[in-house]
Design a protein around this motif. Structure first.
Motif, PDB file in Angstrom:
ATOM      1  N   SER A   1     -32.962   7.670   7.349  1.00 50.25           N
ATOM      2  CA  SER A   1     -31.718   8.426   7.481  1.00 50.25           C
ATOM      3  C   SER A   1     -30.894   7.904   8.648  1.00 50.25           C
ATOM      4  CB  SER A   1     -32.013   9.905   7.692  1.00 50.25           C
ATOM      5  OG  SER A   1     -32.580  10.095   8.978  1.00 50.25           O
ATOM      6  N   THR A   2     -29.621   8.284   8.648  1.00 50.70           N
ATOM      7  CA  THR A   2     -28.715   7.893   9.712  1.00 50.70           C
ATOM      8  C   THR A   2     -28.933   8.736  10.961  1.00 50.70           C
ATOM      9  OG1 THR A   2     -27.116   7.425   7.980  1.00 50.70           O
ATOM     10  CG2 THR A   2     -26.270   7.487  10.208  1.00 50.70           C
ATOM     11  N   GLY A   3     -29.670   9.845  10.817  1.00 47.14           N
ATOM     12  CA  GLY A   3     -29.699  10.807  11.908  1.00 47.14           C
ATOM     13  C   GLY A   3     -28.361  11.514  11.954  1.00 47.14           C
ATOM     14  N   LYS A   4     -27.988  12.038  13.083  1.00 45.58           N
ATOM     15  CA  LYS A   4     -26.684  12.682  13.191  1.00 45.58           C
ATOM     16  C   LYS A   4     -25.624  11.605  13.407  1.00 45.58           C
ATOM     17  CE  LYS A   4     -24.262  16.613  15.101  1.00 45.58           C
ATOM     18  NZ  LYS A   4     -24.375  17.869  15.861  1.00 45.58           N
ATOM     19  N   PRO A   5     -24.727  11.417  12.463  1.00 46.94           N
ATOM     20  CA  PRO A   5     -23.747  10.333  12.604  1.00 46.94           C
ATOM     21  C   PRO A   5     -22.765  10.595  13.734  1.00 46.94           C
ATOM     22  CG  PRO A   5     -23.225  11.697  10.709  1.00 46.94           C
ATOM     23  CD  PRO A   5     -24.542  12.175  11.227  1.00 46.94           C
ATOM     24  N   ALA A   6     -22.295   9.503  14.332  1.00 44.57           N
ATOM     25  CA  ALA A   6     -21.324   9.615  15.426  1.00 44.57           C
ATOM     26  C   ALA A   6     -19.903   9.731  14.894  1.00 44.57           C
ATOM     27  CB  ALA A   6     -21.438   8.403  16.347  1.00 44.57           C
ATOM     28  N   GLU A   7     -19.637   9.103  13.744  1.00 47.67           N
ATOM     29  CA  GLU A   7     -18.292   9.145  13.151  1.00 47.67           C
ATOM     30  C   GLU A   7     -18.420   9.224  11.638  1.00 47.67           C
ATOM     31  OE1 GLU A   7     -15.313   6.329  14.512  1.00 47.67           O
ATOM     32  OE2 GLU A   7     -16.650   5.768  16.156  1.00 47.67           O
ATOM     33  N   VAL A   8     -17.592  10.076  11.033  1.00 45.56           N
ATOM     34  CA  VAL A   8     -17.562  10.213   9.578  1.00 45.56           C
ATOM     35  C   VAL A   8     -16.105  10.364   9.148  1.00 45.56           C
ATOM     36  CG1 VAL A   8     -18.231  11.622   7.588  1.00 45.56           C
ATOM     37  CG2 VAL A   8     -19.818  11.347   9.503  1.00 45.56           C
ATOM     38  N   LYS A   9     -15.740   9.727   8.042  1.00 47.82           N
ATOM     39  CA  LYS A   9     -14.421   9.937   7.452  1.00 47.82           C
ATOM     40  C   LYS A   9     -14.583  10.240   5.969  1.00 47.82           C
ATOM     41  CE  LYS A   9     -11.332   7.281  10.466  1.00 47.82           C
ATOM     42  NZ  LYS A   9     -10.368   6.167  10.538  1.00 47.82           N
ATOM     43  N   LEU A  10     -13.852  11.252   5.507  1.00 49.82           N
ATOM     44  CA  LEU A  10     -13.840  11.629   4.095  1.00 49.82           C
ATOM     45  C   LEU A  10     -12.426  11.474   3.543  1.00 49.82           C
ATOM     46  CD1 LEU A  10     -15.929  14.925   3.768  1.00 49.82           C
ATOM     47  CD2 LEU A  10     -16.368  12.780   2.571  1.00 49.82           C
ATOM     48  N   ASN A  11     -12.326  11.001   2.322  1.00 47.02           N
ATOM     49  CA  ASN A  11     -11.031  10.975   1.639  1.00 47.02           C
ATOM     50  C   ASN A  11     -10.757  12.365   1.081  1.00 47.02           C
ATOM     51  OD1 ASN A  11     -10.808   8.242   2.152  1.00 47.02           O
ATOM     52  ND2 ASN A  11     -11.630   7.619   0.183  1.00 47.02           N
ATOM     53  N   MET A  12      -9.713  13.026   1.630  1.00 44.09           N
ATOM     54  CA  MET A  12      -9.418  14.410   1.251  1.00 44.09           C
ATOM     55  C   MET A  12      -7.907  14.612   1.187  1.00 44.09           C
ATOM     56  SD  MET A  12     -11.931  16.288   3.996  1.00 44.09           S
ATOM     57  CE  MET A  12     -11.873  17.865   3.172  1.00 44.09           C
ATOM     58  N   THR A  13      -7.517  15.678   0.476  1.00 44.07           N
ATOM     59  CA  THR A  13      -6.122  16.086   0.511  1.00 44.07           C
ATOM     60  C   THR A  13      -5.881  16.921   1.772  1.00 44.07           C
ATOM     61  OG1 THR A  13      -6.484  18.158  -0.675  1.00 44.07           O
ATOM     62  CG2 THR A  13      -6.075  16.177  -2.011  1.00 44.07           C
ATOM     63  N   THR A  14      -4.625  17.079   2.128  1.00 39.84           N
ATOM     64  CA  THR A  14      -4.275  17.899   3.290  1.00 39.84           C
ATOM     65  C   THR A  14      -4.747  19.336   3.102  1.00 39.84           C
ATOM     66  OG1 THR A  14      -2.348  16.507   3.701  1.00 39.84           O
ATOM     67  CG2 THR A  14      -2.349  18.680   4.724  1.00 39.84           C
ATOM     68  N   LYS A  15      -4.607  19.857   1.891  1.00 39.84           N
ATOM     69  CA  LYS A  15      -5.031  21.233   1.601  1.00 39.84           C
ATOM     70  C   LYS A  15      -6.534  21.381   1.757  1.00 39.84           C
ATOM     71  CE  LYS A  15      -4.722  24.812  -1.973  1.00 39.84           C
ATOM     72  NZ  LYS A  15      -4.220  25.140  -3.335  1.00 39.84           N
ATOM     73  N   GLN A  16      -7.297  20.417   1.266  1.00 43.99           N
ATOM     74  CA  GLN A  16      -8.749  20.473   1.383  1.00 43.99           C
ATOM     75  C   GLN A  16      -9.183  20.436   2.845  1.00 43.99           C
ATOM     76  OE1 GLN A  16      -9.582  17.112  -1.172  1.00 43.99           O
ATOM     77  NE2 GLN A  16     -10.365  18.435  -2.804  1.00 43.99           N
TER      78      GLN A  16
ATOM     79  N   LEU B   1     -15.637  14.176  -3.506  1.00 43.28           N
ATOM     80  CA  LEU B   1     -14.977  13.555  -2.356  1.00 43.28           C
ATOM     81  C   LEU B   1     -15.746  12.281  -1.981  1.00 43.28           C
ATOM     82  CD1 LEU B   1     -14.113  16.556  -0.004  1.00 43.28           C
ATOM     83  CD2 LEU B   1     -12.724  15.506  -1.793  1.00 43.28           C
ATOM     84  N   ARG B   2     -15.007  11.220  -1.737  1.00 42.66           N
ATOM     85  CA  ARG B   2     -15.667   9.956  -1.403  1.00 42.66           C
ATOM     86  C   ARG B   2     -15.730   9.751   0.098  1.00 42.66           C
ATOM     87  NH1 ARG B   2     -11.944   6.231  -4.386  1.00 42.66           N
ATOM     88  NH2 ARG B   2     -10.608   8.020  -4.048  1.00 42.66           N
ATOM     89  N   LEU B   3     -16.895   9.349   0.548  1.00 39.81           N
ATOM     90  CA  LEU B   3     -17.086   9.051   1.964  1.00 39.81           C
ATOM     91  C   LEU B   3     -16.511   7.673   2.250  1.00 39.81           C
ATOM     92  CD1 LEU B   3     -18.592  10.449   4.422  1.00 39.81           C
ATOM     93  CD2 LEU B   3     -20.319   8.699   4.062  1.00 39.81           C
ATOM     94  N   ARG B   4     -15.577   7.639   3.168  1.00 38.29           N
ATOM     95  CA  ARG B   4     -14.905   6.370   3.483  1.00 38.29           C
ATOM     96  C   ARG B   4     -15.643   5.569   4.545  1.00 38.29           C
ATOM     97  NH1 ARG B   4     -13.885   2.181   4.634  1.00 38.29           N
ATOM     98  NH2 ARG B   4     -11.948   1.209   5.278  1.00 38.29           N
ATOM     99  N   TYR B   5     -16.302   6.270   5.471  1.00 34.97           N
ATOM    100  CA  TYR B   5     -16.749   5.585   6.672  1.00 34.97           C
ATOM    101  C   TYR B   5     -17.829   6.414   7.343  1.00 34.97           C
ATOM    102  CZ  TYR B   5     -15.860   3.321  11.287  1.00 34.97           C
ATOM    103  OH  TYR B   5     -15.950   2.644  12.473  1.00 34.97           O
ATOM    104  N   VAL B   6     -18.883   5.774   7.806  1.00 31.17           N
ATOM    105  CA  VAL B   6     -19.895   6.492   8.574  1.00 31.17           C
ATOM    106  C   VAL B   6     -20.511   5.539   9.596  1.00 31.17           C
ATOM    107  CG1 VAL B   6     -21.651   6.080   6.791  1.00 31.17           C
ATOM    108  CG2 VAL B   6     -22.017   7.854   8.502  1.00 31.17           C
ATOM    109  N   VAL B   7     -20.591   6.008  10.832  1.00 36.85           N
ATOM    110  CA  VAL B   7     -21.211   5.251  11.930  1.00 36.85           C
ATOM    111  C   VAL B   7     -22.382   6.069  12.442  1.00 36.85           C
ATOM    112  CG1 VAL B   7     -20.890   4.386  14.284  1.00 36.85           C
ATOM    113  CG2 VAL B   7     -19.092   4.058  12.581  1.00 36.85           C
ATOM    114  N   ASP B   8     -23.540   5.421  12.593  1.00 30.51           N
ATOM    115  CA  ASP B   8     -24.720   6.172  13.037  1.00 30.51           C
ATOM    116  C   ASP B   8     -24.710   6.376  14.549  1.00 30.51           C
ATOM    117  OD1 ASP B   8     -25.550   3.818  14.223  1.00 30.51           O
ATOM    118  OD2 ASP B   8     -27.150   3.421  12.784  1.00 30.51           O
ATOM    119  N   GLY B   9     -25.730   7.041  15.046  1.00 38.87           N
ATOM    120  CA  GLY B   9     -25.794   7.363  16.465  1.00 38.87           C
ATOM    121  C   GLY B   9     -25.876   6.149  17.368  1.00 38.87           C
TER     122      GLY B   9
END
Length: 245
Positions: A209-224, A184-192
């Protein structure tokens, strides 16, 4: 005196017609006399679909040059000068016949979802974060880790069966020793600190490290996504790990 006046009249008439001729030439061919620049349109009036990858090998098969007024060229249009910036990228918007190719039509291929994928936001509360070093564009693995809620459930279940210890089972639908998903490819990540995190071209930004990210997006199927959401609702947390690290 009469000869002098006649000469001036002839000169005036000549200048008048020269002026008229220049005006007509500029009026009829004025655009052709102004500076032009080259842009790109679909070759042969054929629509170029989303998910089409643009490579140095297929560019000439997909696009052809069109001359337009230099004053009409905006910074987003693809010209021979900025052509290298779109090669080996993927179309994220369709390009219709006679429309101009722009930088907005393409994106880095590793950030583009596949046809059956969606950019799903992953709430930070779903994450079990210890050292988040994943970056936008990374190919990742998604692992499950049981929360205290899940552990306590299986302890109570074991005690109900008269057993002294209860461990969380490694199930095919809830694996613990293998990833739940790979590739799975990470599309987007925003740090704290609300900063977009991405790979640097020079050096290694993973040293911090980013620490705990505030926003994350993953490219996924609906089933996943549904499978992941169900696991979280049962009490599991997730780890997103860059593949190969």
């Amino acid at each position: 005196m009469r000869v002098k006046v006649s000469s001036m009249f002839i000169v005036a008439i000549t200048l008048f017609f020269v002026g008229i001729g220049m005006f007509l030439m500029l009026y009829i061919k004025g655009e052709a006399l102004l500076p032009h620049d080259a842009v790109f349109v679909p070759k042969g009036d054929v629509k170029i679909d989303e998910y089409t990858k643009i490579t140095p090998q297929n560019f000439q098969e997909l696009f052809e040059i069109k001359e337009i007024l230099a004053a009409a060229v905006n910074p987003n249009m693809v010209t021979p000068d900025n052509l290298k910036g779109i090669l080996n990228k993927t179309m994220v918007l369709p390009l219709y016949p006679k429309d101009y190719l722009t930088l907005n039509h393409v994106r880095d291929s590793n950030l583009v979802p596949n046809k059956d994928e969606i950019e799903y936001p992953i709430p930070p509360t779903w994450l079990e974060v210890t050292d988040f070093t994943v970056r936008a564009g990374d190919e990742t693995e998604v692992w499950l880790t049981p929360s205290e809620k899940v552990k306590n459930f299986y302890i109570a279940k074991a005690q109900g069966l008269g057993q002294t210890m209860g461990s969380v089972p490694d199930l095919p639908e809830r694996p613990l020793t293998t990833p739940l998903f790979t590739g799975l490819r990470l599309r987007y990540v925003v740090d704290g600190a609300n900063r977009m995190v991405k790979n640097t071209k020079e050096g290694d930004d993973r040293a911090e490290s980013t620490g705990k990210p505030a926003e994350v997006k993953l490219n996924m199927t609906t089933k996943q996504f549904a499978q992941l959401k169900n696991a979280v609702e049962e009490g599991y947390k997730i780890l997103i790990v860059s593949k190969g690290l």
